[in-house]
Scaffold this motif. Sequence first.
Motif, PDB file in Angstrom:
ATOM      1  N   ASN A 173      -5.728  -6.020  -5.913  1.00  0.00           N
ATOM      2  CA  ASN A 173      -5.184  -5.628  -7.209  1.00  0.00           C
ATOM      3  C   ASN A 173      -5.880  -4.377  -7.761  1.00  0.00           C
ATOM      4  O   ASN A 173      -6.241  -4.299  -8.930  1.00  0.00           O
ATOM      5  CB  ASN A 173      -5.330  -6.811  -8.180  1.00  0.00           C
ATOM      6  CG  ASN A 173      -4.323  -6.738  -9.293  1.00  0.00           C
ATOM      7  OD1 ASN A 173      -3.373  -5.958  -9.195  1.00  0.00           O
ATOM      8  ND2 ASN A 173      -4.533  -7.501 -10.341  1.00  0.00           N
ATOM      9  N   PHE A 174      -6.042  -3.404  -6.882  1.00  0.00           N
ATOM     10  CA  PHE A 174      -6.726  -2.156  -7.237  1.00  0.00           C
ATOM     11  C   PHE A 174      -5.747  -0.995  -7.068  1.00  0.00           C
ATOM     12  O   PHE A 174      -5.225  -0.772  -5.964  1.00  0.00           O
ATOM     13  CB  PHE A 174      -7.937  -1.967  -6.299  1.00  0.00           C
ATOM     14  CG  PHE A 174      -8.694  -0.693  -6.536  1.00  0.00           C
ATOM     15  CD1 PHE A 174      -9.410  -0.499  -7.708  1.00  0.00           C
ATOM     16  CD2 PHE A 174      -8.712   0.313  -5.578  1.00  0.00           C
ATOM     17  CE1 PHE A 174     -10.125   0.670  -7.926  1.00  0.00           C
ATOM     18  CE2 PHE A 174      -9.421   1.489  -5.780  1.00  0.00           C
ATOM     19  CZ  PHE A 174     -10.128   1.668  -6.964  1.00  0.00           C
ATOM     20  N   ASP A 175      -5.488  -0.273  -8.165  1.00  0.00           N
ATOM     21  CA  ASP A 175      -4.495   0.807  -8.046  1.00  0.00           C
ATOM     22  C   ASP A 175      -5.060   2.192  -8.342  1.00  0.00           C
ATOM     23  O   ASP A 175      -4.306   3.155  -8.469  1.00  0.00           O
ATOM     24  CB  ASP A 175      -3.277   0.533  -8.939  1.00  0.00           C
ATOM     25  CG  ASP A 175      -3.594   0.609 -10.421  1.00  0.00           C
ATOM     26  OD1 ASP A 175      -4.768   0.838 -10.775  1.00  0.00           O
ATOM     27  OD2 ASP A 175      -2.654   0.450 -11.233  1.00  0.00           O
ATOM     28  N   GLN A 176      -6.360   2.302  -8.447  1.00  0.00           N
ATOM     29  CA  GLN A 176      -6.953   3.620  -8.737  1.00  0.00           C
ATOM     30  C   GLN A 176      -7.143   4.385  -7.425  1.00  0.00           C
ATOM     31  O   GLN A 176      -8.262   4.748  -7.043  1.00  0.00           O
ATOM     32  CB  GLN A 176      -8.257   3.446  -9.514  1.00  0.00           C
ATOM     33  CG  GLN A 176      -8.013   2.882 -10.907  1.00  0.00           C
ATOM     34  CD  GLN A 176      -7.160   3.832 -11.761  1.00  0.00           C
ATOM     35  OE1 GLN A 176      -7.639   4.863 -12.191  1.00  0.00           O
ATOM     36  NE2 GLN A 176      -5.893   3.493 -11.993  1.00  0.00           N
ATOM     37  N   ILE A 177      -6.043   4.600  -6.761  1.00  0.00           N
ATOM     38  CA  ILE A 177      -6.105   5.254  -5.449  1.00  0.00           C
ATOM     39  C   ILE A 177      -5.201   6.481  -5.386  1.00  0.00           C
ATOM     40  O   ILE A 177      -4.168   6.550  -6.042  1.00  0.00           O
ATOM     41  CB  ILE A 177      -5.725   4.285  -4.292  1.00  0.00           C
ATOM     42  CG1 ILE A 177      -4.458   3.499  -4.632  1.00  0.00           C
ATOM     43  CG2 ILE A 177      -6.843   3.363  -3.964  1.00  0.00           C
ATOM     44  CD1 ILE A 177      -4.049   2.511  -3.558  1.00  0.00           C
ATOM     45  N   VAL A 178      -5.658   7.427  -4.585  1.00  0.00           N
ATOM     46  CA  VAL A 178      -4.910   8.664  -4.349  1.00  0.00           C
ATOM     47  C   VAL A 178      -4.749   8.768  -2.841  1.00  0.00           C
ATOM     48  O   VAL A 178      -5.688   8.455  -2.102  1.00  0.00           O
ATOM     49  CB  VAL A 178      -5.717   9.881  -4.874  1.00  0.00           C
ATOM     50  CG1 VAL A 178      -4.979  11.177  -4.594  1.00  0.00           C
ATOM     51  CG2 VAL A 178      -6.018   9.747  -6.358  1.00  0.00           C
TER      52      VAL A 178
END
Length: 369
Positions: A173-178
């Motif tokens: 549940n981690f969306d701080q991705i590029v």
Amino acid sequence: MREKSVAVRIGNAVVGGGAPVLVQSMTTTSPKDVEGSVKQIVELAQAGCELARITVPTLADAEKLKEIVAKVRAAGVEIPLSADIHFQPKAAFEALKWVEKVRINPGNFVSAGQNIEDVFSPFVREAKKLGRAVRIGVNHGSLSARILAKFGNTPLGMVESALEFLAICEAENFDQIVFSLKASRPLEMVQANRLMAERLREGGHKPYPFHLGVTEAGEGEDGRIKSAVGIGALLIDGIGDTIRVSLTENPVNEIPVAFALLQAAGLRKTKAEFISCPGCGRTLFELQIVTREVKNRFSHLKNLSIAVMGCIVNGPGEMAGADFGYVGAGNGKITLYEGTEPVKKYIPQEEALDELEKLIKERGKWIEK
Ligand code: SF4
């Protein structure tokens, strides 16, 4: 159409979420050379760079980040910093403590025989805990043996490699991705990014932001053209939230190229827009000299577009909606236009630049340099 991507917070900057496309670069120093690294980051920030990446080959290098960050901040530079990690999960964990973003390469983050989840899940949990961003940075030249065996050295292989790591981020549940999918040839780079955007859409994933770059683009004109073709094609597609123009030069040189590229793609304005005809047998003045003078004098007026046209025959109609026009009118005379209206006719050429400045001032559109 530009789709609004997930906003990823990287220190005091945001990538995606409708924020202006962020310009970044990378130091060429070793982190063990703390002073050299700090100096280069400060120079990059002074040139307008908005995020600086540092290569971190080992744990010992990652431990140096603490000192680098402290000195960069003490120098008054607040741009976010990113660590670039290959092969060394331990260095990646250490880097998370000190810098706002960590780039990992799915092609080499996990050793052969290791389970991706065992290595990457704890890293994602740590990034989440510390409020850091992560770049899943795939390179065409360094896909894992596992991906190569299944998909070959292809844009599809690059996308599958990124998706494997995305699945773990989503499970945590981690969306701080590029995402980045880089290749040294613009064609593969463009294909991979387009395919990735399609797979995110079709798979019902969030619209994560993309970092664009043509890796090993080279130097001089070649490097600039390759970057413009690869990065430009995707920006025009609406893909891309941060860019790095990689040049085999002082990284400071990358910054004006990146901003010019964003301006050409209509995404950021950092100088006036100039339109000028190529000149032909009808040209009625020294077009190249005048165009250079116009650029020198007016380029800081970033909200204006100014046309320089050699003659009146095709001139006004082809000024592409410029705010002001400087148009040859014959016999050493110039006519100045506002939009498509001639407002100052047959001015002697020697006075025309001063008159153009006066006109811009009269219209309240002048700003001091
Ligand atoms: S605007 Fe006039 S001078 Fe310029 S290219 Fe066209 S015809 Fe030639």
